[in-house]
Design a protein around this motif. Structure first.
Motif, PDB file in Angstrom:
ATOM      1  N   MET A  21       0.834  -1.209   0.000  1.00  0.00           N
ATOM      2  CA  MET A  21       0.000   0.000   0.000  1.00  0.00           C
ATOM      3  C   MET A  21       0.874   1.267   0.000  1.00  0.00           C
ATOM      4  O   MET A  21       0.556   2.238  -0.682  1.00  0.00           O
ATOM      5  N   LEU A  22       1.962   1.227   0.745  1.00  0.00           N
ATOM      6  CA  LEU A  22       2.864   2.380   0.776  1.00  0.00           C
ATOM      7  C   LEU A  22       3.579   2.575  -0.566  1.00  0.00           C
ATOM      8  O   LEU A  22       3.811   3.709  -0.998  1.00  0.00           O
ATOM      9  N   ILE A  23       3.928   1.485  -1.218  1.00  0.00           N
ATOM     10  CA  ILE A  23       4.563   1.592  -2.541  1.00  0.00           C
ATOM     11  C   ILE A  23       3.594   2.205  -3.536  1.00  0.00           C
ATOM     12  O   ILE A  23       3.963   3.082  -4.330  1.00  0.00           O
ATOM     13  N   LEU A  24       2.338   1.755  -3.491  1.00  0.00           N
ATOM     14  CA  LEU A  24       1.326   2.319  -4.388  1.00  0.00           C
ATOM     15  C   LEU A  24       1.081   3.800  -4.097  1.00  0.00           C
ATOM     16  O   LEU A  24       0.716   4.565  -4.985  1.00  0.00           O
ATOM     17  N   ALA A  25       1.287   4.204  -2.837  1.00  0.00           N
ATOM     18  CA  ALA A  25       1.106   5.608  -2.462  1.00  0.00           C
ATOM     19  C   ALA A  25       2.343   6.440  -2.786  1.00  0.00           C
ATOM     20  O   ALA A  25       2.348   7.651  -2.571  1.00  0.00           O
ATOM     21  N   GLY A  26       3.423   5.771  -3.274  1.00  0.00           N
ATOM     22  CA  GLY A  26       4.619   6.506  -3.679  1.00  0.00           C
ATOM     23  C   GLY A  26       5.675   6.645  -2.601  1.00  0.00           C
ATOM     24  O   GLY A  26       6.480   7.576  -2.662  1.00  0.00           O
ATOM     25  N   SER A  27       5.683   5.767  -1.625  1.00  0.00           N
ATOM     26  CA  SER A  27       6.685   5.838  -0.552  1.00  0.00           C
ATOM     27  C   SER A  27       7.474   4.532  -0.459  1.00  0.00           C
ATOM     28  O   SER A  27       7.301   3.755   0.484  1.00  0.00           O
ATOM     29  N   PRO A  28       8.365   4.267  -1.417  1.00  0.00           N
ATOM     30  CA  PRO A  28       9.095   2.996  -1.387  1.00  0.00           C
ATOM     31  C   PRO A  28      10.070   2.868  -0.213  1.00  0.00           C
ATOM     32  O   PRO A  28      10.283   1.776   0.305  1.00  0.00           O
ATOM     33  N   VAL A  29      10.643   3.975   0.242  1.00  0.00           N
ATOM     34  CA  VAL A  29      11.581   3.917   1.373  1.00  0.00           C
ATOM     35  C   VAL A  29      10.833   3.554   2.654  1.00  0.00           C
ATOM     36  O   VAL A  29      11.274   2.691   3.421  1.00  0.00           O
ATOM     37  N   ALA A  30       9.709   4.198   2.877  1.00  0.00           N
ATOM     38  CA  ALA A  30       8.898   3.896   4.060  1.00  0.00           C
ATOM     39  C   ALA A  30       8.382   2.461   3.986  1.00  0.00           C
ATOM     40  O   ALA A  30       8.308   1.763   5.003  1.00  0.00           O
ATOM     41  N   ALA A  31       8.040   2.011   2.783  1.00  0.00           N
ATOM     42  CA  ALA A  31       7.549   0.639   2.610  1.00  0.00           C
ATOM     43  C   ALA A  31       8.637  -0.365   2.973  1.00  0.00           C
ATOM     44  O   ALA A  31       8.366  -1.358   3.659  1.00  0.00           O
ATOM     45  N   THR A  32       9.862  -0.101   2.547  1.00  0.00           N
ATOM     46  CA  THR A  32      10.969  -1.002   2.861  1.00  0.00           C
ATOM     47  C   THR A  32      11.231  -1.047   4.357  1.00  0.00           C
ATOM     48  O   THR A  32      11.400  -2.121   4.938  1.00  0.00           O
ATOM     49  N   ALA A  33      11.252   0.110   4.995  1.00  0.00           N
ATOM     50  CA  ALA A  33      11.493   0.173   6.442  1.00  0.00           C
ATOM     51  C   ALA A  33      10.388  -0.554   7.208  1.00  0.00           C
ATOM     52  O   ALA A  33      10.665  -1.316   8.146  1.00  0.00           O
ATOM     53  N   LEU A  34       9.150  -0.350   6.803  1.00  0.00           N
ATOM     54  CA  LEU A  34       8.040  -0.992   7.484  1.00  0.00           C
ATOM     55  C   LEU A  34       8.059  -2.505   7.266  1.00  0.00           C
ATOM     56  O   LEU A  34       7.807  -3.273   8.211  1.00  0.00           O
ATOM     57  N   LEU A  35       8.381  -2.922   6.057  1.00  0.00           N
ATOM     58  CA  LEU A  35       8.455  -4.357   5.780  1.00  0.00           C
ATOM     59  C   LEU A  35       9.520  -5.013   6.653  1.00  0.00           C
ATOM     60  O   LEU A  35       9.307  -6.080   7.233  1.00  0.00           O
ATOM     61  N   LEU A  36      10.676  -4.369   6.783  1.00  0.00           N
ATOM     62  CA  LEU A  36      11.728  -4.899   7.656  1.00  0.00           C
ATOM     63  C   LEU A  36      11.279  -4.930   9.106  1.00  0.00           C
ATOM     64  O   LEU A  36      11.605  -5.863   9.850  1.00  0.00           O
ATOM     65  N   ALA A  37      10.518  -3.916   9.523  1.00  0.00           N
ATOM     66  CA  ALA A  37      10.012  -3.873  10.894  1.00  0.00           C
ATOM     67  C   ALA A  37       9.046  -5.025  11.171  1.00  0.00           C
ATOM     68  O   ALA A  37       8.915  -5.470  12.312  1.00  0.00           O
ATOM     69  N   PHE A  38       8.375  -5.532  10.151  1.00  0.00           N
ATOM     70  CA  PHE A  38       7.477  -6.677  10.319  1.00  0.00           C
ATOM     71  C   PHE A  38       8.237  -8.004  10.185  1.00  0.00           C
ATOM     72  O   PHE A  38       7.940  -8.969  10.870  1.00  0.00           O
ATOM     73  N   LEU A  39       9.206  -8.052   9.278  1.00  0.00           N
ATOM     74  CA  LEU A  39       9.910  -9.308   9.019  1.00  0.00           C
ATOM     75  C   LEU A  39      10.859  -9.716  10.142  1.00  0.00           C
ATOM     76  O   LEU A  39      11.038 -10.914  10.388  1.00  0.00           O
ATOM     77  N   LEU A  40      11.463  -8.759  10.815  1.00  0.00           N
ATOM     78  CA  LEU A  40      12.384  -9.094  11.905  1.00  0.00           C
ATOM     79  C   LEU A  40      11.678  -9.842  13.038  1.00  0.00           C
ATOM     80  O   LEU A  40      12.110 -10.929  13.428  1.00  0.00           O
TER      81      LEU A  40
END
Length: 145
Positions: A21-40
Motif C-alpha cells: 500500500m505504501l509503494i502504491l502511495a509513492g513511498s518505497p523507502v517507508a515501505a521497505t522500512a516498514l516491511l523490515l520492521a514486520f519481518l524481523l
C-alpha cells in the motif's frame, strides 16, 4: 506444525500488505522500512532460530549419554526466544524438544510443572527447572563444568 508458523506468517503477510500500500502511495523507502520492521519479529518468533528439535525420548536418551541438558520449548514463546538468543552458539549443545510437535515432550513439561505447559523447562540431571536464567543454563553445559 502449522501452529508454529501461524504468527510469523501473519506478521510477514501483514507487513507485505502494508508495504504494498505504501509503494502504491509513492513511498518505497517507508515501505521497505516498514516491511523490515514486520519481518524481523516474524523471523525471531519463527522456529527457524532454534536448533532442529528432537523427540523427547531421543533427547532424554542423548542427555543420559552425554550429560547435556534438555530444553522443552514451543515456537512463539518469548522466554524461549530469550533463552535461545542469550545462549548464542552454546544453544547447539542442548537437546531441544518442541512440545507442539511432540506429545511426549508436552507430557514431560506438564509433569514437571503441576499440569501446566510452562516453557522453557530445562531438565538437568533429571531435575526440571522452569524458565531458568540463561547464565545458569550456560554453566550446566559440559564444557562449563
Amino acid at each position: 506444525m502449522t501452529r508454529a508458523w501461524t504468527f510469523p506468517l501473519l506478521l510477514a503477510l501483514s507487513g507485505a500488505v502494508v508495504a504494498a500500500m505504501l509503494i502504491l502511495a509513492g513511498s518505497p523507502v517507508a515501505a521497505t522500512a516498514l516491511l523490515l520492521a514486520f519481518l524481523l519479529p516474524a523471523a525471531v518468533s519463527s522456529p527457524l532460530i532454534f536448533p532442529r528439535p528432537v523427540p523427547a525420548r531421543e533427547a532424554q536418551r542423548r542427555s543420559a549419554a552425554d550429560g547435556r541438558p534438555v530444553v522443552y520449548w514451543r515456537p512463539g514463546c518469548r522466554y524461549c526466544i530469550r533463552l535461545r538468543i542469550r545462549l548464542g552458539r552454546a544453544s547447539r549443545q542442548l537437546h531441544w524438544v518442541d512440545i507442539w510437535r511432540d506429545p511426549d515432550g508436552a507430557a514431560a513439561v506438564r509433569a514437571a510443572n503441576d499440569g501446566d505447559e510452562t516453557v522453557p523447562t530445562v531438565v538437568v540431571c533429571g531435575r526440571a527447572h522452569t524458565n531458568p536464567d540463561p547464565r545458569w543454563v550456560r554453566t550446566q553445559l559440559p564444557a562449563a563444568r
